[in-house]
Design a protein around this motif. Structure first.
Motif, short mmCIF file in Angstrom:
data_model
loop_
_atom_site.label_atom_id
_atom_site.label_comp_id
_atom_site.label_asym_id
_atom_site.label_seq_id
_atom_site.Cartn_x
_atom_site.Cartn_y
_atom_site.Cartn_z
N GLY A 146 0.87 -1.19 0.00
CA GLY A 146 0.00 0.00 0.00
C GLY A 146 0.89 1.22 0.00
N CYS A 147 1.86 1.23 -0.94
CA CYS A 147 2.95 2.22 -0.89
C CYS A 147 2.52 3.62 -1.31
CB CYS A 147 4.11 1.76 -1.76
SG CYS A 147 3.68 1.67 -3.52
N GLY A 148 1.29 3.75 -1.86
CA GLY A 148 0.84 5.09 -2.26
C GLY A 148 1.77 5.67 -3.31
N LEU A 183 4.12 -1.88 -3.47
CA LEU A 183 2.93 -2.46 -4.08
C LEU A 183 1.73 -1.60 -3.75
CD1 LEU A 183 1.60 -5.87 -4.56
CD2 LEU A 183 0.40 -4.60 -2.77
N ASP A 184 0.90 -1.34 -4.74
CA ASP A 184 -0.33 -0.57 -4.49
C ASP A 184 -1.38 -0.99 -5.52
OD1 ASP A 184 -0.77 2.16 -2.69
OD2 ASP A 184 -2.20 1.97 -4.35
N LEU A 185 -2.64 -0.77 -5.16
CA LEU A 185 -3.76 -1.05 -6.07
C LEU A 185 -3.81 -0.04 -7.21
CD1 LEU A 185 -7.18 -1.61 -4.23
CD2 LEU A 185 -5.94 -3.22 -5.68
N ASP A 231 -2.77 -6.35 -4.93
CA ASP A 231 -3.75 -6.21 -3.86
C ASP A 231 -3.17 -6.81 -2.57
OD1 ASP A 231 -6.01 -6.39 -2.19
OD2 ASP A 231 -7.32 -6.61 -3.94
N VAL A 232 -3.24 -6.06 -1.49
CA VAL A 232 -2.70 -6.59 -0.22
C VAL A 232 -3.49 -7.81 0.26
CG1 VAL A 232 -1.61 -4.49 0.66
CG2 VAL A 232 -4.01 -4.89 1.15
N ARG A 233 -4.70 -8.00 -0.28
CA ARG A 233 -5.48 -9.18 0.15
C ARG A 233 -4.91 -10.47 -0.42
NH1 ARG A 233 -11.12 -6.35 -1.30
NH2 ARG A 233 -9.73 -5.51 -2.86
N GLN A 234 -4.22 -10.34 -1.54
CA GLN A 234 -3.65 -11.53 -2.19
C GLN A 234 -2.35 -11.08 -2.85
OE1 GLN A 234 -6.41 -13.35 -4.87
NE2 GLN A 234 -5.46 -15.35 -4.60
N PRO A 261 -10.36 0.18 5.19
CA PRO A 261 -11.57 -0.46 5.74
C PRO A 261 -11.68 -1.94 5.36
CG PRO A 261 -12.13 0.90 3.86
CD PRO A 261 -10.66 1.04 4.05
N LEU A 262 -10.58 -2.67 5.50
CA LEU A 262 -10.57 -4.09 5.19
C LEU A 262 -10.33 -4.86 6.48
CD1 LEU A 262 -8.22 -4.11 2.05
CD2 LEU A 262 -10.70 -4.49 2.05
N GLU A 263 -10.87 -6.07 6.58
CA GLU A 263 -10.64 -6.94 7.74
C GLU A 263 -9.11 -7.10 7.93
OE1 GLU A 263 -12.06 -9.42 10.73
OE2 GLU A 263 -13.38 -8.43 9.28
#
Ligand SMILES: C[S@@+](CC[C@H](N)C(=O)[O-])C[C@H]1O[C@@H](n2cnc3c(N)ncnc32)[C@H](O)[C@@H]1O
Length: 270
Positions: free
Chosen positions: A41-43, A64-66, A93-96, A117-119
């Protein structure tokens, strides 16, 4: 301006305020020289650059970032800083995470894992998955601030609005709040979980950069708050917090503000 441009502008403009606390946190982590790490989520890559400095020219950081827009900006920044060899950026994606198990010596995520706002628990586990045994996982986020000296009640009411508590949304379970991260680290099986808070501040006379950073922070912290305030608070908010007001607080000769960022870190046990 697109939404992405506006966000890039806000991240860049608030950086002079927050950077000393980020540097202090990275220094406290004592990342080994020559190590390889992930900034999840490096922005726009501002922290990837500090992480790359910390691990030195023999080390490497993957940001890594979306958002492809943020990554383009991040690549240009790394290039300008002469760090293109030491930092690479990847959309994901940090989720995967698109990386093998044990791919990195450490993983860092600022204002993303645990804050978006992710689990959070699956995200902490995912960071741990890509770090080798004995390597560290660190998550860092904004944790508090006092920006309106002399107006504690107004500031408390602004903070109590929906925007003020974002990204921790009303009705969410307390366990999902960033400051409960020790529980996520324990459940993810990380060893030696620890927490540390870093303070930053700013005071008059404010440099142009800090003034812009604080104004951007007011706007990020309390966007659109007025609709949730009483008429009296709306009037006080406009008087104290709006740059067009003759009593705008950032113009006060005695202005002082401080904020905290908190880092949780632990070691991968496998
Ligand atoms: C508040 S910004 C923080 C950026 C940077 N780490 C910093 O502190 O300046 C949150 C970042 O996380 C990214 N993000 C949000 N959800 C994500 C996801 N599921 N996977 C990867 N990145 C994500 C956003 O695109 C944004 O760049």
């Amino acid at each position: 301006m697109t939404d992405a441009d506006t966000y890039i502008h806000k991240l860049a403009i608030s950086n002079p305020l927050i950077e000393p606390t980020v540097r202090a946190a990275i220094q406290a982590l004592q990342l080994p020289l020559g190590s390889r790490g992930l900034d999840a989520g490096c922005g726009i890559g501002l922290q990837a650059a500090l992480l790359a400095e910390a691990v030195g020219p023999a080390g490497h950081v993957t940001g890594l970032d979306l958002s492809p827009e943020f990554l383009l900006y991040a690549e240009a920044t790394a290039h300008k800083l002469g760090l293109s060899e030491q930092i690479s950026f990847e959309a994901g994606d940090v989720r995967q995470l698109p990386f093998d198990d044990n791919a990195f010596d450490w993983a860092w995520s600022a204002n993303c894992v645990g804050y978006a706002p992710l689990e959070p628990l699956p995200l902490v586990k995912e960071l741990a998955r890509v770090v080798r045994p004995g390597g560290s996982v660190a998550i860092f986020a904004w944790s508090s601030e006092t920006l309106l000296p002399g107006y504690p009640a107004l500031e408390a009411r602004l903070d109590a609005t929906s925007a003020g508590i974002a990204p921790f949304v009303k009705g969410k379970k307390p366990e999902l709040h960033f400051l409960r991260a020790l529980g996520w680290f324990r459940e993810a099986g990380l060893k030696e979980a620890a927490a540390r808070t870093f303070a930053g501040d700013a005071y008059a006379p404010l440099s142009g950069d800090l003034r812009h950073a604080l104004l951007a922070l007011f706007e990020m912290r309390w966007p659109g708050v007025e609709s949730e305030l009483s008429p009296e608070d709306q009037a006080e908010y406009r008087r104290v917090c709006r740059p067009e007001s003759p009593e705008f607080i950032l113009n006060h000769p005695d202005y002082y503000a401080f904020f905290t960022c908190t880092m949780f870190h632990g070691q991968v046990a496998r």
